[in-house]
Motif scaffolding. Sequence first.
Motif, PDB file in Angstrom:
ATOM      1  N   GLU A  76       0.865  -1.178   0.000  1.00 23.52           N
ATOM      2  CA  GLU A  76       0.000   0.000   0.000  1.00 23.52           C
ATOM      3  C   GLU A  76       0.897   1.223   0.000  1.00 23.52           C
ATOM      4  OE1 GLU A  76      -3.207   0.032   2.959  1.00 23.52           O
ATOM      5  OE2 GLU A  76      -2.683  -2.066   3.335  1.00 23.52           O
ATOM      6  N   VAL A  77       0.634   2.148  -0.911  1.00 22.21           N
ATOM      7  CA  VAL A  77       1.352   3.418  -0.963  1.00 22.21           C
ATOM      8  C   VAL A  77       0.299   4.507  -0.979  1.00 22.21           C
ATOM      9  CG1 VAL A  77       2.938   4.878  -2.262  1.00 22.21           C
ATOM     10  CG2 VAL A  77       3.292   2.408  -2.228  1.00 22.21           C
ATOM     11  N   GLU A  78       0.465   5.475  -0.096  1.00 22.31           N
ATOM     12  CA  GLU A  78      -0.479   6.590  -0.070  1.00 22.31           C
ATOM     13  C   GLU A  78       0.259   7.909   0.028  1.00 22.31           C
ATOM     14  OE1 GLU A  78      -2.982   7.123   3.458  1.00 22.31           O
ATOM     15  OE2 GLU A  78      -1.691   5.695   4.491  1.00 22.31           O
ATOM     16  N   ILE A  79      -0.357   8.929  -0.522  1.00 22.40           N
ATOM     17  CA  ILE A  79       0.175  10.288  -0.426  1.00 22.40           C
ATOM     18  C   ILE A  79      -0.262  10.847   0.918  1.00 22.40           C
ATOM     19  CG2 ILE A  79       0.059  12.610  -1.397  1.00 22.40           C
ATOM     20  CD1 ILE A  79      -0.415  11.238  -4.135  1.00 22.40           C
ATOM     21  N   VAL A  80       0.692  11.434   1.642  1.00 20.31           N
ATOM     22  CA  VAL A  80       0.409  12.037   2.945  1.00 20.31           C
ATOM     23  C   VAL A  80       0.842  13.494   2.926  1.00 20.31           C
ATOM     24  CG1 VAL A  80       0.522   9.855   4.215  1.00 20.31           C
ATOM     25  CG2 VAL A  80       2.593  11.194   3.905  1.00 20.31           C
ATOM     26  N   GLY A  81       0.287  14.267   3.852  1.00 22.91           N
ATOM     27  CA  GLY A  81       0.523  15.702   3.848  1.00 22.91           C
ATOM     28  C   GLY A  81       1.784  16.166   4.539  1.00 22.91           C
ATOM     29  N   ASP A  82       2.294  15.375   5.472  1.00 24.36           N
ATOM     30  CA  ASP A  82       3.466  15.850   6.212  1.00 24.36           C
ATOM     31  C   ASP A  82       4.374  14.683   6.575  1.00 24.36           C
ATOM     32  OD1 ASP A  82       1.871  14.621   8.085  1.00 24.36           O
ATOM     33  OD2 ASP A  82       1.904  16.246   9.523  1.00 24.36           O
ATOM     34  N   GLY A  83       5.491  15.009   7.182  1.00 20.86           N
ATOM     35  CA  GLY A  83       6.455  13.992   7.572  1.00 20.86           C
ATOM     36  C   GLY A  83       7.589  13.907   6.574  1.00 20.86           C
ATOM     37  N   PRO A  84       8.424  12.887   6.727  1.00 21.02           N
ATOM     38  CA  PRO A  84       9.550  12.726   5.802  1.00 21.02           C
ATOM     39  C   PRO A  84       9.063  12.433   4.375  1.00 21.02           C
ATOM     40  CG  PRO A  84       9.481  10.920   7.396  1.00 21.02           C
ATOM     41  CD  PRO A  84       8.385  11.872   7.757  1.00 21.02           C
ATOM     42  N   ALA A  85       9.953  12.542   3.413  1.00 21.88           N
ATOM     43  CA  ALA A  85       9.605  12.306   2.006  1.00 21.88           C
ATOM     44  C   ALA A  85       8.982  10.932   1.823  1.00 21.88           C
ATOM     45  CB  ALA A  85      10.849  12.450   1.130  1.00 21.88           C
ATOM     46  N   VAL A  86       9.552   9.924   2.477  1.00 27.00           N
ATOM     47  CA  VAL A  86       8.996   8.574   2.452  1.00 27.00           C
ATOM     48  C   VAL A  86       9.023   8.038   3.872  1.00 27.00           C
ATOM     49  CG1 VAL A  86       9.308   6.194   1.678  1.00 27.00           C
ATOM     50  CG2 VAL A  86       9.687   8.084   0.079  1.00 27.00           C
ATOM     51  N   GLN A  87       7.878   7.582   4.317  1.00 27.15           N
ATOM     52  CA  GLN A  87       7.791   6.970   5.638  1.00 27.15           C
ATOM     53  C   GLN A  87       7.170   5.598   5.493  1.00 27.15           C
ATOM     54  OE1 GLN A  87       4.369   9.010   7.879  1.00 27.15           O
ATOM     55  NE2 GLN A  87       5.000  10.531   6.363  1.00 27.15           N
ATOM     56  N   THR A  88       7.478   4.726   6.417  1.00 23.47           N
ATOM     57  CA  THR A  88       6.879   3.398   6.426  1.00 23.47           C
ATOM     58  C   THR A  88       6.027   3.265   7.677  1.00 23.47           C
ATOM     59  OG1 THR A  88       8.864   2.490   7.482  1.00 23.47           O
ATOM     60  CG2 THR A  88       8.723   2.302   5.082  1.00 23.47           C
ATOM     61  N   THR A  89       5.024   2.418   7.584  1.00 24.76           N
ATOM     62  CA  THR A  89       4.180   2.175   8.745  1.00 24.76           C
ATOM     63  C   THR A  89       4.958   1.310   9.739  1.00 24.76           C
ATOM     64  OG1 THR A  89       3.208   0.199   7.757  1.00 24.76           O
ATOM     65  CG2 THR A  89       2.074   2.305   7.357  1.00 24.76           C
ATOM     66  N   PRO A  90       4.576   1.353  11.017  1.00 23.67           N
ATOM     67  CA  PRO A  90       5.289   0.540  12.016  1.00 23.67           C
ATOM     68  C   PRO A  90       5.258  -0.960  11.733  1.00 23.67           C
ATOM     69  CG  PRO A  90       3.923   2.180  13.096  1.00 23.67           C
ATOM     70  CD  PRO A  90       3.573   2.228  11.632  1.00 23.67           C
ATOM     71  N   ASP A  91       4.226  -1.432  11.034  1.00 24.37           N
ATOM     72  CA  ASP A  91       4.116  -2.864  10.739  1.00 24.37           C
ATOM     73  C   ASP A  91       4.627  -3.236   9.343  1.00 24.37           C
ATOM     74  OD1 ASP A  91       2.046  -1.544   9.447  1.00 24.37           O
ATOM     75  OD2 ASP A  91       0.598  -3.149   9.774  1.00 24.37           O
TER      76      ASP A  91
END
Length: 185
Positions: A76-91
């Motif tokens: 699953e890849v989703e566009i998010v509004g903030d945070g690092p350029a690429v983040q991964t979910t904890p799981d």
Amino acid sequence: SIDSDFPPFPLGAPRSPLALDPRPSHPPQPVADHVRLDYPSRINAMALDSSKIVPSQGAYLAGELLFACDLVRRVEVEIVGDGPAVQTTPDCDHPVLARHAALLMRTALGTRERLRVRVSAPDLPAHLGLGSSSGQIAAVAAAVNELYGHPVPARRLVKFLALNHGEEIDHDDAHLLPVQCLGGS
């Protein structure tokens, strides 16, 4: 951990550029804000010592046979509004490889959207030709490519990923080791 004579390279840093002809004048725009896909695992049959195949020839081009199998990697890849350029979910399984693939695609496509990646991968042993690393990188890159409407043809994507492949380094989330990849995933 893998022993290597080659120096590690930074996560997401392309060692070989994406060759698109013609080169687009503008980065692609997302066609969705979220993509889910199932990506098959593979079994890789490859000669480990190619000199045993044709011993008198001195040189033999590497080759392999790949078989897709019913061990699915869900991405699953989703566009998010903030945070690092690429983040991964904890799981997220193999988060370093997932970040590497998404960062490679952002750089190659010239996009700026921030992405969150989640991967649920089969529990495969590493470094045995089952595509645990290359499958992870290919699956995430394919999902990012899908998010932007497939601007990279499949054959070019495979070559780009093979030229920028790397393996995880124990206790180092910022670098990968360059290793052989023939583009099997």
